[in-house]
Scaffold this active site. Structure first.
Site: not given
Length: 596
Positions: A74, A321
């Site tokens: 992440d 992302d």
């Protein structure tokens, strides 16, 4: 006569000193270079896998005894998160994804709750939200390799510093603070946060209220495992298609901690200052998110012919992302892309659909970042319409199988987001201390440099440390325009704005019916890269003309380190040496004239 003899003796001694100085300086520089190369410490490299939902993860254990965990990579938040195996997380409506292992704090003898009873409500930049508690425990990464500057794997290694132990096969850290997720608004497993620290006073996501134990990269730096809070990421081992997207891959990428491996990218590694993010509620500014200056977007045929899907001077911040399976772009850009590939919009599904056969036509999208262009194959922007509950896929009325286009309007998020399809096609390096990011086209697994091991090492292929303010092999690509950019999210409308009627279709009983457009619309005579002149400017995706904007295809960077040689070495004949010899000769002539 005596004066003349003394002058000759002085001249000979001067030249001897000159040669001695040159020889000594050269030897010292070479020795330093050799010593630096031979003592380079190994880099921890975490193997990255991909699960059946398309998430990239690393394997780990937490607690004593170790509880197996999968942590999703992440890059847009800085914290480690685990899924709690107690409390509300057992509720099927909590949103926590239970097919992955959960963490049981009470089963670990080394766990320590921080601020017992306090619930932290954290909202991430992409709209994800979690309710969690803060816990400290021991963690261990279980699929780790050790690579040094010669790119060789090290099989016999043991490094222990403070609370970190690094050896061939594992990386253990004691007393790590992490969030134990009780509930969330999305399905998830654990998260390995890799972004910079967040500034948002009074909010649970604000990093100033937590100790350094909460930041994975900071722990490694404090233990001198890495020189700066930094990493690089390569996911191009993921060769899945829309047909195989849900097939798990145990090893498809590398998370290299504290270094850059030039064998994993091709072309120029462009370096950018991170664009600041302004929180729309508090107006607090954070500069640790992977936000880059996105320029024009081109659609490129299999022969290299291209057409601009934006405008010549398009420039907008975009968030990278690694946890998003889709990308979010301006509505107008998506419509232009849809025109070129004959995609149709089905309002009832709020999705764009296209014939799956376009995956085999060699079409790609070119994303311009200053002088850098990253090419993303269109096949990576497709997902299957197969429904496991009905055991069927969607089809167009022509009989062609339909695929979803994994592009959404940025009106859903308020920001441009480049998701999984972009991330798997780039090599990226982050320097969290200098707030910079470097990006290059990822080298694919079929490339010899990735698949074949070699013992040969050159200055342009060795793994090098990322230092604060320095990303190896990177070329700075900032400009006055990009320095003035900030990312301030716009209003999230949650739906696609008006789509031209000729691009819409209806869906019923598994069949998509609508006007659509031909893949081979060649309404333009010339198709060199330029802004679209009309809303429906189009070209053949199998055209034969060469793409005029192919700078990144031909550019290269050796990345070789530069050694500053002595200005008096003779084999290179540098200007400094020539000047000094000339001065000595003039002095000699002047001395002879005096003697005479």
């Amino acid at each position: 006569m005596t004066c003349l003899i003394l002058w000759y003796l002085w001249l000979i001694s001067t030249f001897q000193l000159e040669f001695a100085t040159a020889s000594t300086a050269n030897t010292t520089t070479t020795a330093k270079s050799g010593t630096s190369s031979s003592t380079e410490e190994p880099f921890p490299v975490l193997a990255v896998g991909k699960d059946g939902r398309g998430n990239y993860y690393v394997n780990s254990t937490f607690g004593t005894p170790g509880q197996r965990q999968r942590l999703l990579v992440d890059i847009i938040q800085p914290y480690i998160n685990l899924v709690s195996g107690t409390s509300e997380s057992h509720n099927e409506y909590s949103g926590v994804y239970h097919k992955h292992p959960s963490y049981l704090m009470n089963d670990s003898t080394s766990s320590v709750p921080v601020s017992p009873g306090q619930i932290y409500e954290i909202s991430f930049i992409d709209g994800r939200a979690v309710n969690c508690t803060l816990v400290t425990d021991d963690m261990n990464f279980t699929n780790v390799s050790s690579e040094n500057s010669s790119t060789a794997l090290i099989t016999d290694l043991m490094v222990t510093r403070d609370n970190v132990q690094f050896n061939s096969g594992s990386l253990s850290i004691s007393n790590v603070s992490f969030f134990d997720i009780q509930s969330s608004n999305f399905k998830t497993s654990g998260l390995l946060g890799l972004s910079g620290k967040v500034t948002n006073p009074g909010n649970a996501i604000d990093s100033s209220q937590y100790t350094e134990q909460s930041y994975f990269l900071s722990l490694l730096k404090d233990a001198d495992i890495i020189e700066s809070s930094s990493y690089s990421l390569w996911l191009a081992g993921d060769t899945s298609t829309y047909k195989t997207y849900r097939d798990p891959i145990s090893n498809c990428g590398k998370l290299l901690l504290g270094g850059v491996d030039p064998s994993l990218f091709t072309g120029t590694l462009g370096k950018f200052d991170l664009i600041p993010y302004v929180d729309p509620v508090s107006n607090a500014v954070s500069v640790g998110y992977p936000i880059v200056p996105l320029g024009p977007i081109y659609i490129v045929s299999n022969s290299g012919q291209s057409l601009n899907m934006t405008s010549k001077d398009f420039l907008s911040p975009a968030l990278l992302d690694s946890t998003s399976s889709v990308s979010y772009l301006p509505t107008s850009t998506i419509i232009q892309i849809a025109v070129q590939i004959a995609a149709t919009y089905v309002e009832s599904l709020d999705r764009w659909l296209v014939q799956c056969s376009i995956a085999d036509m060699g079409v790609s999208l070119g994303f311009r970042l200053r002088e850098l262009t990253i090419e993303i194959p269109l096949r990576d922007l497709l997902s299957s319409t197969y429904d496991t509950s009905t055991n069927s896929s969607m089809f167009f009325s022509s009989g062609q199988e339909a695929c979803f286009l994994t592009l959404y309007a940025n009106t859903n998020t308020g920001v441009n987001i480049l998701g999984e399809a972009f991330i798997k096609n780039i090599y990226m390096a982050m320097d969290l201390e200098d707030n910079t990011i470097a990006i290059a086209q990822a080298k694919k697994v079929e490339d010899d440099a990735v698949t074949e091991e070699t013992n040969e090492t050159t200055a342009s292929t060795i793994i090098k440390k990322i230092k604060s303010g320095y990303i190896p092999y990177a070329k700075v690509m900032n400009s006055s325009n990009t320095r003035n950019l900030t990312l301030y999210p716009s209003y999230r409308s949650g739906y696609m704005f008006t789509v031209p009627g000729q691009l819409t279709a209806a869906y019923s009983n598994g069949v998509i019916t609508g006007a659509g457009r031909s893949f081979y619309d060649t309404s333009r005579a010339s198709t060199s890269a330029r802004p679209s002149s009309t809303q429906f400017d189009s070209f053949s995706v199998s055209a034969s003309e060469e793409w005029s904007n192919s700078t990144n295809r031909t550019s290269s960077a050796s990345g070789a380190g530069v050694r500053l040689s002595s200005p008096y070495t003779f084999n290179k004949d540098p200007a400094g040496h020539v000047t000094r010899i000339a001065s000595l000769l003039l002095l000699s002539i002047f001395s002879i004239l005096i003697v005479l």
